[in-house]
Design an enzyme around this catalytic site. Structure first.
Site, PDB file in Angstrom:
ATOM      1  N   TYR A  42      56.493  47.624  53.748  1.00 35.28           N
ATOM      2  CA  TYR A  42      56.233  46.221  53.425  1.00 35.28           C
ATOM      3  C   TYR A  42      56.128  45.923  51.931  1.00 35.28           C
ATOM      4  CZ  TYR A  42      51.428  48.111  53.482  1.00 35.28           C
ATOM      5  OH  TYR A  42      50.306  48.874  53.277  1.00 35.28           O
TER       6      TYR A  42
ATOM      7  N   ARG B 174      45.758  48.091  45.514  1.00 40.22           N
ATOM      8  CA  ARG B 174      45.703  49.323  46.304  1.00 40.22           C
ATOM      9  C   ARG B 174      46.981  50.105  46.039  1.00 40.22           C
ATOM     10  NH1 ARG B 174      48.022  49.792  51.183  1.00 40.22           N
ATOM     11  NH2 ARG B 174      47.736  47.639  51.861  1.00 40.22           N
TER      12      ARG B 174
ATOM     13  N   HIS C 172      46.997  51.728  53.033  1.00 41.46           N
ATOM     14  CA  HIS C 172      45.740  51.135  53.498  1.00 41.46           C
ATOM     15  C   HIS C 172      44.819  52.231  54.021  1.00 41.46           C
ATOM     16  CE1 HIS C 172      42.972  48.343  55.369  1.00 41.46           C
ATOM     17  NE2 HIS C 172      43.122  48.975  56.518  1.00 41.46           N
TER      18      HIS C 172
END
Length: 396
Positions: A302, A289, A293
């Site tokens: 993160y 990805r 998200h």
């Protein structure tokens, strides 16, 4: 917007990275693997755009024509352009939320083009490329994210179910549908999409159990994009996801999810296996990805630049373009025409979204029960009073 410029502006990642803007050291840990559990990756097209042989899966793409290769490239480019437009529309306040597929185009187009018209697809909420392959108008995908409908298309018109927001539940729906297909004696197959995060859901485990016991003609297609929002894959499983299938009694395979030819071949194999009565298969498309998200997520909290840069070199669209150019299967005129087509698609989608009418505010009460219900009547009256309060204040 060119393919290259779109990719350059999009975050990606590499293993062992540190947090981005927070400055907090956060390295990824890898669960200890037992001997013999290292994943085997099916790949037919390298990141450099070179064709490699695979004795087991080459036959499933044998005879693919230059026109078909250009078609796969076109599918991925237009899907990425639509996705970029949707992201921009959300940033402009036209959509409430958007789940981008950026980086997962090969996984979706390769698998989507492997399906037959009579196969049935159960997506999550990110399968925009699969929807494109099934003939769903991209503009229709945006109604739910704008809040004007609960889907926007008839699932039975394209054998493409409505988007599922509840994580993992669609795998049970797909399994039940596939069991019905088998009972009817049809030779079609079912494919269910889910992510690496959803693989931890109980619904997915239950669907594996039922599909195996009843030999259901279903393909479970896991797009392992490395991150379940902010949780890395190693916190979802101590073994590669495709190996989970062994415990349920059916085969699993891991394919390079950024290799559209590899995905096409593996999915064709799995679907043919389902149609011939051999039961379920788990396909793990190992992809990434590249963006957030959803548009409410900040991936820099993160994952860091090293990871992002490592995956930029594996861009699925650039990979196929290199192959097309090296094989003389596409000239500059093709790419220029496609660029113009992609911009026209973005414009059409933008105009369609802004023209979507607001729904009737009271329609939700009409669809709760077939007949009247006292509680619904009470709630309708309360909502009507609430709406009227704005008119009293000079609103609308």
């Amino acid at each position: 917007m060119t393919v290259e410029s779109t990719a350059a502006r999009t975050p990606r990642r590499s293993a062992g990275s540190k947090a981005g803007t927070t400055g907090t050291k956060r390295t990824r840990t890898t669960a200890k693997k037992d001997a013999g559990t290292e994943p085997q990756l099916v790949q037919l097209l390298t990141p450099e755009g070179k064709r490699v042989k695979n004795a087991e899966y080459d036959k499933y793409v044998a005879g693919i024509t230059p026109e078909e290769l250009r078609g796969l490239y076109r599918d991925m480019v237009l899907t990425r352009r639509f996705d970029a437009e949707a992201t921009s529309l959300q940033r402009q306040g036209e959509l409430g939320l958007w789940a981008s597929l950026l980086g997962q185009e090969a996984a979706q187009i390769g698998s989507g083009r492997a399906t037959r018209e009579d196969d049935y697809v159960f997506p999550t909420y990110r399968e925009h490329g699969v929807a494109w392959c099934r003939g769903v108008d991209p503009a229709n995908l945006l109604g739910m994210f704008r809040g004007v409908n609960n889907g926007g298309w008839d699932p039975n018109s394209n054998n493409f179910q409505l988007y599922t927001i509840v994580i993992g539940s669609q795998t049970l729906h797909a399994t039940g549908y596939a069991m019905g297909v088998a009972k009817d004696g049809a030779d079609s197959a079912v494919i269910a999409y889910f992510g690496d995060g959803a693989s931890s859901q109980g619904d997915v485990a239950e669907s594996f159990t039922f599909s195996a016991v009843y030999n259901a003609p279903v393909v479970f297609f896991c797009q392992n994009n490395q991150w379940a929002i902010s949780e890395p894959t190693e916190k979802q499983s101590r073994v590669p996801i495709y190996q989970r299938a062994q415990g349920f009694g059916f085969p699993g395979v891991r394919v390079d999810g950024n290799d559209v030819l590899g995905v096409l071949a593996v999915t064709r194999w799995a679907l043919e296996r389902a149609r011939s009565g051999e039961g379920p298969t788990l396909v793990e498309a190992f992809t990434y990805r590249m963006g957030a998200h959803t548009t409410s997520d900040d991936p820099t909290r993160y994952r860091g630049d090293e990871e992002r840069q490592a995956w930029e070199a594996k861009d699925p669209i650039l990979r196929l373009r290199r192959y097309l150019e090296a094989s003389n299967h596409a000239d500059e005129g093709f790419f220029e025409e496609l660029e113009a087509e992609s911009e026209a698609l973005g414009k059409r989608v933008r105009e369609a979204v802004r023209a979507m009418p607001d729904p009737d505010h009271f329609a939700i009460f009409e669809n709760a029960y077939a007949d009247g219900h006292a509680l619904v009547d009470e709630e309708r009256a309360q909502f009507a009073a609430y709406q009227a309060s704005f008119a009293d204040e000079g609103g609308n």
